[in-house]
Each structure stands twice: as C-alpha cells, then as structure tokens.
Design a protein around this motif. Structure first.
Motif, PDB file in Angstrom:
ATOM      1  N   GLY A  39       7.744   1.772   0.839  1.00 16.20           N
ATOM      2  CA  GLY A  39       6.914   1.721  -0.353  1.00 16.20           C
ATOM      3  C   GLY A  39       6.177   3.022  -0.599  1.00 16.20           C
ATOM      4  O   GLY A  39       5.923   3.804   0.325  1.00 16.20           O
ATOM      5  N   ALA A  40       5.823   3.259  -1.872  1.00 20.08           N
ATOM      6  CA  ALA A  40       5.117   4.490  -2.235  1.00 20.08           C
ATOM      7  C   ALA A  40       3.649   4.456  -1.828  1.00 20.08           C
ATOM      8  O   ALA A  40       2.996   5.489  -1.762  1.00 20.08           O
ATOM      9  N   GLY A  42       2.219   3.617   1.074  1.00 21.19           N
ATOM     10  CA  GLY A  42       1.922   3.615   2.501  1.00 21.19           C
ATOM     11  C   GLY A  42       2.366   2.365   3.223  1.00 21.19           C
ATOM     12  O   GLY A  42       1.834   2.054   4.295  1.00 21.19           O
ATOM     13  N   THR A  43       3.335   1.643   2.666  1.00 19.96           N
ATOM     14  CA  THR A  43       3.826   0.426   3.304  1.00 19.96           C
ATOM     15  C   THR A  43       5.329   0.514   3.545  1.00 19.96           C
ATOM     16  O   THR A  43       6.023   1.345   2.963  1.00 19.96           O
ATOM     17  N   VAL A  44       5.812  -0.356   4.414  1.00 19.32           N
ATOM     18  CA  VAL A  44       7.243  -0.587   4.585  1.00 19.32           C
ATOM     19  C   VAL A  44       7.485  -2.089   4.515  1.00 19.32           C
ATOM     20  O   VAL A  44       6.601  -2.886   4.830  1.00 19.32           O
ATOM     21  N   THR A  45       8.663  -2.455   4.082  1.00 20.72           N
ATOM     22  CA  THR A  45       9.073  -3.858   4.057  1.00 20.72           C
ATOM     23  C   THR A  45      10.234  -4.024   5.020  1.00 20.72           C
ATOM     24  O   THR A  45      11.197  -3.255   4.981  1.00 20.72           O
ATOM     25  N   THR A  46      10.135  -5.015   5.897  1.00 20.85           N
ATOM     26  CA  THR A  46      11.164  -5.225   6.904  1.00 20.85           C
ATOM     27  C   THR A  46      12.303  -6.059   6.333  1.00 20.85           C
ATOM     28  O   THR A  46      12.213  -6.644   5.254  1.00 20.85           O
ATOM     29  N   THR A  47      13.396  -6.121   7.096  1.00 23.21           N
ATOM     30  CA  THR A  47      14.565  -6.869   6.639  1.00 23.21           C
ATOM     31  C   THR A  47      14.294  -8.357   6.515  1.00 23.21           C
ATOM     32  O   THR A  47      15.017  -9.061   5.804  1.00 23.21           O
ATOM     33  N   ARG A  53       1.527  -2.300   6.439  1.00 21.46           N
ATOM     34  CA  ARG A  53       0.931  -1.008   6.113  1.00 21.46           C
ATOM     35  C   ARG A  53       1.126  -0.054   7.284  1.00 21.46           C
ATOM     36  O   ARG A  53       0.889  -0.401   8.430  1.00 21.46           O
ATOM     37  N   ARG A  54       1.570   1.177   6.959  1.00 24.00           N
ATOM     38  CA  ARG A  54       1.783   2.175   7.997  1.00 24.00           C
ATOM     39  C   ARG A  54       0.458   2.765   8.480  1.00 24.00           C
ATOM     40  O   ARG A  54      -0.419   3.048   7.683  1.00 24.00           O
ATOM     41  N   LEU A  55       0.332   2.927   9.799  1.00 23.39           N
ATOM     42  CA  LEU A  55      -0.792   3.668  10.345  1.00 23.39           C
ATOM     43  C   LEU A  55      -0.533   5.162  10.195  1.00 23.39           C
ATOM     44  O   LEU A  55       0.587   5.597   9.910  1.00 23.39           O
ATOM     45  N   GLU A  56      -1.563   5.964  10.394  1.00 24.32           N
ATOM     46  CA  GLU A  56      -1.438   7.408  10.228  1.00 24.32           C
ATOM     47  C   GLU A  56      -0.413   8.003  11.182  1.00 24.32           C
ATOM     48  O   GLU A  56       0.171   9.062  10.914  1.00 24.32           O
ATOM     49  N   SER A  57      -0.158   7.330  12.280  1.00 25.37           N
ATOM     50  CA  SER A  57       0.799   7.835  13.265  1.00 25.37           C
ATOM     51  C   SER A  57       2.245   7.732  12.806  1.00 25.37           C
ATOM     52  O   SER A  57       3.127   8.399  13.359  1.00 25.37           O
ATOM     53  N   TYR A  58       2.524   6.893  11.796  1.00 29.59           N
ATOM     54  CA  TYR A  58       3.904   6.645  11.365  1.00 29.59           C
ATOM     55  C   TYR A  58       4.241   7.586  10.212  1.00 29.59           C
ATOM     56  O   TYR A  58       4.039   7.259   9.051  1.00 29.59           O
TER      57      TYR A  58
END
Length: 220
Positions: A39-40, A42-47, A53-58
């Motif tokens: 996602g734009a 700061g998120t990702v969607t799993t299968t 939500r992504r942490l700063e480390s990702y």
C-alpha cells in the motif's frame, strides 16, 4: 462415548477455534505471512487478507516477501519486516544502459556490470564497463542508465568516475533531478575545467579500457 460427551468435545473444539481466531480472546500474537500487495500509506496486505502497518525497520517492501506480522489484543496488525532469506544479497545486479548524445554505441562483446543497494529512497549504484574488440563507441557525450529514476528535486547528485586508459583519469558522474541516466565528466586540457566523456575525451576509449562509476542519489 455418550452423546453428552460428543457435544462437550465439539463445544470445546469450537471454543478453541474461536479463541485462536479472535485477538480479544487470545491476546497478542504473531505469525508468518506472505505479502500480496504493497500500500501507498505504509501498509502491506498479506495473501490471506491481513492489512498490516509497516514499522520503520521494514524498508523496500516487495510482493512475495515472507514477513512476520504481529497482532494486538484489539485486532491491529503491524509488521517489523521480512524474514532473512537462505542467501541474502545486500547488492542487486543490473545491466546499465550505455548511450551517447549523437550516435549510440554498439555494445558488442563489451562487459557491462552494474550493482545497486537500496535503502528506502536512497540508492547506491556502482558500474564497471570494459569495451571489447567488437564494441562500436558511437559519438557525443556518454550517458549511463540508473537502476531507478532520481527524485524530482532541485538538487543534483555527484559521484566519482575513474577511467583506466593507458593513463588513469579521475572525474565525476552526475545525475540531475528526475533523471534516468547519469553523465560523466573528466578534466579537460589544462585541468581547470571539465568536459563530458566521449569516445575521444579524456582519451580515446578503446577495447580493454576500464570505466568505473559510483553514485549515491535519492530515488523518485
């Protein structure tokens, strides 16, 4: 087994299943998942449909990443990043383009080697070019392709260049704002000014010579 025992066993199974799938009951938890979309915001969607939500480390999330996802007791999901691969490559290979302002070179048996390392919006890139006996050198100022376009900003990015052509010449490579290529300059005659690299500057570029470029820049 009595019908009462069967009902009790089934009820216990259902309670366990609900507890395993309900964060409010089981509390915080984590598991592994595969990224389906990035996602734009700061998120990702799993299968399996979890939006985390992504942490700063990702940094640099990519579809197909195997990530750890953490659930809070309220049902919110976060991910600290991808798991380590069996063989991690910190630098990624790519083949840089080589063009010229008037007539493009013909690669022939030249060896073009490119590597880049990306950290969020920062990219480190290194290029090594060794012309061969079947290389045609074109004419006009040379340009070399970047792995990603540079940011559309007011600054330019300056790196180092080294040409081994009988003698050794030290120069610079430059990428402007919103650029897909960088150009190369070397000191002109007298050494007080710089001129774009071409087949005849700073020396006649020929088979077996080695051009090395290194640049750090902001990605668009």
């Amino acid at each position: 087994m009595t019908i009462h025992q069967s009902l009790a066993d089934e009820l216990a199974r259902q309670v366990a299943a609900v507890g395993a799938s309900t964060p409010e009951i089981r509390g915080g938890d984590w598991r592994l998942a595969t990224v389906a979309t990035v996602g734009a915001g700061g998120t990702v969607t799993t299968t399996d449909g979890v939006v985390a939500r992504r942490l700063e480390s990702y940094l640099n999330p990519t579809v197909g990443d195997l990530v750890r996802i953490d659930a809070s007791s309220s049902g919110d999901w976060t991910t600290p990043g991808r798991t380590a691969a069996a063989a991690t490559r910190s630098w990624t290979p790519y083949t840089p383009t080589w063009t010229a302002a008037t007539t493009n070179p013909t690669i022939g048996n030249a060896v073009r080697t490119g590597r880049y390392q990306r950290f969020d919006a920062t990219c480190h890139v290194a290029i090594r070019l060794v012309p061969g006996g079947t290389t045609s050198f074109g004419s006009g100022a040379y340009l070399f392709g970047l792995p990603f376009p540079s940011a559309d900003d007011v600054v330019e990015y300056v790196g180092t260049a080294r040409l081994t052509a009988g003698s050794t010449y030290i120069g610079q490579c430059i990428a402007g704002a919103n650029a897909t290529e960088m150009n190369v300059t070397f000191p002109a005659s007298g050494g007080l000014t710089a001129a774009n690299m071409s087949q005849v500057a700073p020396a006649t570029f020929a088979s077996g010579h080695i051009l090395r470029l290194s640049l750090t820049y902001q990605i668009a």
